[in-house]
Each structure stands twice: as C-alpha cells, then as structure tokens.
Write a protein that holds these residues in place. Structure first.
Motif, PDB file in Angstrom:
ATOM      1  N   LEU A  59      49.241  50.013 208.872  1.00 29.52           N
ATOM      2  CA  LEU A  59      50.117  48.882 209.152  1.00 29.52           C
ATOM      3  C   LEU A  59      51.440  49.425 209.671  1.00 29.52           C
ATOM      4  N   LEU A  60      51.845  49.001 210.862  1.00 27.99           N
ATOM      5  CA  LEU A  60      53.033  49.524 211.516  1.00 27.99           C
ATOM      6  C   LEU A  60      54.150  48.486 211.458  1.00 27.99           C
ATOM      7  N   ASN A  61      55.154  48.750 210.617  1.00 25.11           N
ATOM      8  CA  ASN A  61      56.283  47.833 210.475  1.00 25.11           C
ATOM      9  C   ASN A  61      57.360  48.143 211.508  1.00 25.11           C
ATOM     10  N   LYS A  62      58.220  47.136 211.730  1.00 22.76           N
ATOM     11  CA  LYS A  62      59.393  47.292 212.595  1.00 22.76           C
ATOM     12  C   LYS A  62      59.011  47.778 213.997  1.00 22.76           C
ATOM     13  N   ILE A  63      57.966  47.175 214.546  1.00 20.39           N
ATOM     14  CA  ILE A  63      57.504  47.533 215.885  1.00 20.39           C
ATOM     15  C   ILE A  63      57.864  46.423 216.864  1.00 20.39           C
ATOM     16  N   ASN A  64      58.545  46.785 217.942  1.00 21.00           N
ATOM     17  CA  ASN A  64      58.799  45.848 219.026  1.00 21.00           C
ATOM     18  C   ASN A  64      57.651  45.970 220.019  1.00 21.00           C
ATOM     19  N   PHE A  65      56.787  44.976 220.015  1.00 21.39           N
ATOM     20  CA  PHE A  65      55.529  45.062 220.755  1.00 21.39           C
ATOM     21  C   PHE A  65      55.739  45.187 222.257  1.00 21.39           C
ATOM     22  N   TRP A  74      54.589  42.685 212.665  1.00 17.60           N
ATOM     23  CA  TRP A  74      54.089  44.042 212.478  1.00 17.60           C
ATOM     24  C   TRP A  74      52.908  44.256 213.401  1.00 17.60           C
ATOM     25  N   ALA A  75      52.427  45.471 213.422  1.00 16.40           N
ATOM     26  CA  ALA A  75      51.261  45.791 214.244  1.00 16.40           C
ATOM     27  C   ALA A  75      50.215  46.445 213.358  1.00 16.40           C
ATOM     28  N   LEU A  76      48.967  46.122 213.628  1.00 15.96           N
ATOM     29  CA  LEU A  76      47.854  46.744 212.924  1.00 15.96           C
ATOM     30  C   LEU A  76      47.236  47.794 213.831  1.00 15.96           C
ATOM     31  N   LYS A  77      47.096  49.010 213.305  1.00 16.35           N
ATOM     32  CA  LYS A  77      46.401  50.048 214.066  1.00 16.35           C
ATOM     33  C   LYS A  77      44.930  49.999 213.676  1.00 16.35           C
ATOM     34  N   LEU A  78      44.085  49.762 214.688  1.00 16.70           N
ATOM     35  CA  LEU A  78      42.654  49.610 214.454  1.00 16.70           C
ATOM     36  C   LEU A  78      41.903  50.802 215.040  1.00 16.70           C
ATOM     37  N   ARG A  79      40.947  51.288 214.280  1.00 12.12           N
ATOM     38  CA  ARG A  79      40.093  52.375 214.754  1.00 12.12           C
ATOM     39  C   ARG A  79      38.646  51.975 214.470  1.00 12.12           C
ATOM     40  N   ASN A  80      37.871  51.867 215.545  1.00 12.91           N
ATOM     41  CA  ASN A  80      36.483  51.407 215.414  1.00 12.91           C
ATOM     42  C   ASN A  80      36.408  50.050 214.717  1.00 12.91           C
ATOM     43  N   GLY A  81      37.366  49.200 215.033  1.00  8.37           N
ATOM     44  CA  GLY A  81      37.366  47.850 214.507  1.00  8.37           C
ATOM     45  C   GLY A  81      37.919  47.695 213.106  1.00  8.37           C
ATOM     46  N   LYS A  82      38.350  48.800 212.461  1.00  7.17           N
ATOM     47  CA  LYS A  82      38.866  48.765 211.102  1.00  7.17           C
ATOM     48  C   LYS A  82      40.364  49.053 211.093  1.00  7.17           C
ATOM     49  N   GLU A  97      42.452  58.360 220.963  1.00  5.79           N
ATOM     50  CA  GLU A  97      41.944  57.644 222.131  1.00  5.79           C
ATOM     51  C   GLU A  97      41.148  56.419 221.674  1.00  5.79           C
ATOM     52  N   LYS A  98      41.417  55.269 222.297  1.00  2.00           N
ATOM     53  CA  LYS A  98      40.760  53.987 222.057  1.00  2.00           C
ATOM     54  C   LYS A  98      41.206  53.300 220.754  1.00  2.00           C
ATOM     55  N   ASP A  99      42.182  53.865 220.057  1.00  2.91           N
ATOM     56  CA  ASP A  99      42.791  53.113 218.962  1.00  2.91           C
ATOM     57  C   ASP A  99      43.414  51.842 219.539  1.00  2.91           C
ATOM     58  N   GLU A 100      43.292  50.748 218.807  1.00  6.03           N
ATOM     59  CA  GLU A 100      43.879  49.488 219.247  1.00  6.03           C
ATOM     60  C   GLU A 100      45.091  49.142 218.385  1.00  6.03           C
ATOM     61  N   ILE A 101      46.042  48.461 218.994  1.00  3.06           N
ATOM     62  CA  ILE A 101      47.233  47.987 218.302  1.00  3.06           C
ATOM     63  C   ILE A 101      47.254  46.476 218.436  1.00  3.06           C
ATOM     64  N   LYS A 102      47.131  45.800 217.314  1.00  4.12           N
ATOM     65  CA  LYS A 102      47.114  44.342 217.292  1.00  4.12           C
ATOM     66  C   LYS A 102      48.449  43.832 216.756  1.00  4.12           C
ATOM     67  N   GLN A 103      49.106  42.983 217.520  1.00  3.66           N
ATOM     68  CA  GLN A 103      50.378  42.412 217.083  1.00  3.66           C
ATOM     69  C   GLN A 103      50.145  41.167 216.236  1.00  3.66           C
ATOM     70  N   GLU A 104      50.924  41.068 215.146  1.00  4.62           N
ATOM     71  CA  GLU A 104      50.960  39.834 214.380  1.00  4.62           C
ATOM     72  C   GLU A 104      52.418  39.402 214.302  1.00  4.62           C
ATOM     73  N   HIS A 105      52.670  38.216 214.820  1.00  3.24           N
ATOM     74  CA  HIS A 105      54.040  37.723 214.995  1.00  3.24           C
ATOM     75  C   HIS A 105      54.031  36.219 214.772  1.00  3.24           C
ATOM     76  N   ILE A 106      55.147  35.678 214.299  1.00  2.00           N
ATOM     77  CA  ILE A 106      55.260  34.234 214.090  1.00  2.00           C
ATOM     78  C   ILE A 106      56.127  33.640 215.187  1.00  2.00           C
ATOM     79  N   PRO A 107      55.522  32.983 216.166  1.00  6.29           N
ATOM     80  CA  PRO A 107      56.321  32.380 217.240  1.00  6.29           C
ATOM     81  C   PRO A 107      57.145  31.204 216.726  1.00  6.29           C
ATOM     82  N   ASN A 140      46.097  39.332 225.000  1.00 12.40           N
ATOM     83  CA  ASN A 140      47.477  38.867 224.813  1.00 12.40           C
ATOM     84  C   ASN A 140      48.187  39.562 223.658  1.00 12.40           C
ATOM     85  N   ASP A 141      47.442  39.931 222.623  1.00  8.77           N
ATOM     86  CA  ASP A 141      48.088  40.497 221.441  1.00  8.77           C
ATOM     87  C   ASP A 141      47.593  41.908 221.109  1.00  8.77           C
ATOM     88  N   ARG A 142      46.970  42.584 222.098  1.00  9.02           N
ATOM     89  CA  ARG A 142      46.419  43.910 221.795  1.00  9.02           C
ATOM     90  C   ARG A 142      46.630  44.901 222.939  1.00  9.02           C
TER      91      ARG A 142
END
Length: 336
Positions: free
Chosen positions: A240-246, A228-236, A278-288, A260-262
């Motif tokens: 939670l974004l499910n079913k996202i192909n990063f 999944w991916a976490l949408k971060l705004r100002n570090g928070k 603008e400046k929202d971050e998307i952090k990937q969480e994945h199990i390699p 590497n993951d953002r």
C-alpha cells in the motif's frame, strides 16, 4: 433612503447570523513532524478551521516486546500554539489482545505522561484526547477499561473513533465510555485488485447507514480527503503506497497507463523509494469531489441531524491539491 438603510442593516444582520451559526470544520493531522506548509495554512485560514486532531503517537505490542510501547512520537513546532489541538493516540488492537489486566494501569500512565511530555517541549497544553483503536468483541472490555481509567486520571474530555461495523453491531462490539465518537466514514471495502474503491463504496456504506441514527453516542463524522495507491503483482496486492500523487506517473517513461486508474511498470525500476518489478500495476484509490458530496448526503439522510461536526482526514497538501479550492465550502453548504 431610510428604507434602503434598514434593508442594508437587515442584510448585515442576516450575514452575521449565518456566520455565527456556521458549523466549523476540522482536520486530522497525521505526520510525525508538525510543520505546516503554506498550502496547508491557507486551507485552514480560508475555511476558518481552528481545531486539529493531531496524531501524537501510536501504541503497539510487537512480538519482540514484553510490553506495549509508544511508536514515533510527534515533534511539535511553535506554530502548534495557533490551534486548538486534540491529541490522537492510535492503539493497535493487538495491544489489547496481549495486554494483561495487571498491566493496564501502567499503560494508562505511560500514555498520559507521554502526552504531557510532548506538550511540555513547546510549553503547550491540551484538554482533550481521542483514542483510535479498531477494537473487537475480544478486546472491547479491556479497551473500555483503559478508557475509563484514563478519564479518571486525566479528568478531561475523551473521544474515540467509531467504525461503521461497530455502529451496526453495537450489541456485540459495545459502546465505548467516551464523551463522543467520531464516525470514520471511509476504509469500508476490501483492499484488492478489483474495480472497487476500498476507501468509499456507496453500496457498502448502505449496509450500515440505517444504524447511525440509533447509535447511543453523540457523533462527529470523519470524511476522507486522501488517496493511496495499491501495488499489484500478478493480480495480488503486495504493498500500500501512501502519499502518492498519481498524476506523476503520467510523464514517467517507466510506466504506461492501462486504464483510468491504473499504470503498469514497463520494466524494473524505483519510484519514490518503492521498487517495482516489470508488469507490476499501480491502482489509484481516490475520493473525487462528487463522492464527498454524496457522503454528506448519506450523513444528512441517515443521521437525523445528530452529527454536528465534520473532520477531514487528513491535512496534507499532497492530497488536498487534487481538489478544487472551494471543495470544503461546497461540502459545508451540502451539509444540513
């Protein structure tokens, strides 16, 4: 010639024995419409997976309701007949926080008859059920009563999902009255903007592993093959974004890779129906793959061979295409 013939027969016998003793793997299916695409069918076929734990519906007690209600019942298609299906009912813990003891039997009946109703539409029968609920000390008694009443009504095999914290603190959270439990070996960390992975962190798992061997239930284990991916705004974390192909962020001019993951949104935009400032971050969480093999090592080391089935969460091509096709064979070979 005779010596060669006997060697050939011995090889065939050994091969047959290996296949006979090959422990099966299973998958969770977690969508509201049961309809497999070709990729998903191939994964099942190549891994000889015949059992699916299928989410049938959720149960929730929303603030505006006066009683617990089923949420988003699944729609089955005719292909369901090709599998051994175990319905899974996800029950929000707040359902048992608000449920009155006098209404417990009504909820049991509601769940029992809705499963029958879903099956009847496809002239299909199931003979087992799993309840997925992250119960607490406060709700354990009424949840366990619910399970007991359901077993008495349905007369079928019942299992429950078990979190790692419920294994470690079993004296406080209790052990559910089920035939077996499924140890959910994921979602063990905090969901935040730090560099941790909330799906699996070995350091977090190690706080609980030593308690697995003494848990007084037969256990299967559920392993994560999702991201999944976490949408971060100002570090928070704001979503939670499910079913996202990063990988789809790589060729999108609206985003820039910052690690590497953002990725970071260059300006306000929409993607997959989600709005980004603008400046929202998307952090990937994945199990390699290497972490999946590490998880099986952890299970081998700490379960004393008590876990006899692996169930992967979940069967979805969006997630599965991120792995090599032989990943499940590698995991199986790594599993004692």
């Amino acid at each position: 010639m005779k010596k060669y013939w006997w060697s050939f027969l011995l090889s065939l016998m050994l091969l047959a024995a290996c296949r006979q003793h090959k422990r099966p793997i299973s998958f969770y299916y977690w969508k509201t419409q049961f309809s497999l695409n070709e990729y998903e069918r191939n994964v099942l076929r190549e891994n000889e997976a015949q059992t699916l734990y299928v989410r049938y519906f959720d149960v929730d007690f929303k603030p505006e309701d006066n009683e617990p209600v089923p949420v988003s019942p699944i729609q089955l298609d005719t292909s369901i007949h090709n599998f051994n299906v175990i319905p899974v009912v996800f029950i929000k813990n707040r359902t048992f926080e608000r449920l009155k003891a006098t209404d417990l039997t009504a909820l049991v009946r509601k769940v029992f008859y809705l499963i029958i109703q879903i099956n009847q539409k496809q002239r299909f029968q199931t003979h087992e059920i799993q309840f997925d609920c992250d119960w607490t000390e406060r709700t354990r008694d009424i949840f366990f009563q619910f399970i007991q009443q359901y077993r008495e009504m349905a007369g079928e095999t019942v299992s429950a999902t078990i979190r790692l914290h419920q294994v470690k603190y079993k004296e406080r959270t209790g052990v559910p009255p089920v035939d077996y439990g499924v140890l959910m070996y994921y979602n063990m960390g905090a969901i935040n903007g730090d560099n941790n992975n909330s799906i699996y962190e070995r350091s977090v798992a190690n706080r609980y592993n030593s308690y697995i061997k003494s848990y007084p239930l037969k256990l299967h284990a559920a392993l994560p093959v999702f991201s999944w991916a976490l949408k971060l705004r100002n570090g928070k974390v704001v979503e939670l974004l499910n079913k996202i192909n990063f990988t789809q962020f790589e060729n999108d001019s609206n985003f820039i890779r910052i690690s590497n993951d953002r990725y970071q949104a260059k300006h306000a935009c929409f993607k997959w129906g989600f709005y980004f400032k603008e400046k929202d971050e998307i952090k990937q969480e994945h199990i390699p793959a290497e972490d999946l093999l590490d998880i099986t090592n952890q299970i081998n080391e700490h379960s004393n061979g008590r876990i006899d089935k692996l169930i992967f969460y979940d069967l979805d091509s969006t997630n599965l295409i991120q792995y090599e096709k032989d990943i499940f064979e590698k995991i199986h070979n790594n599993w004692n």
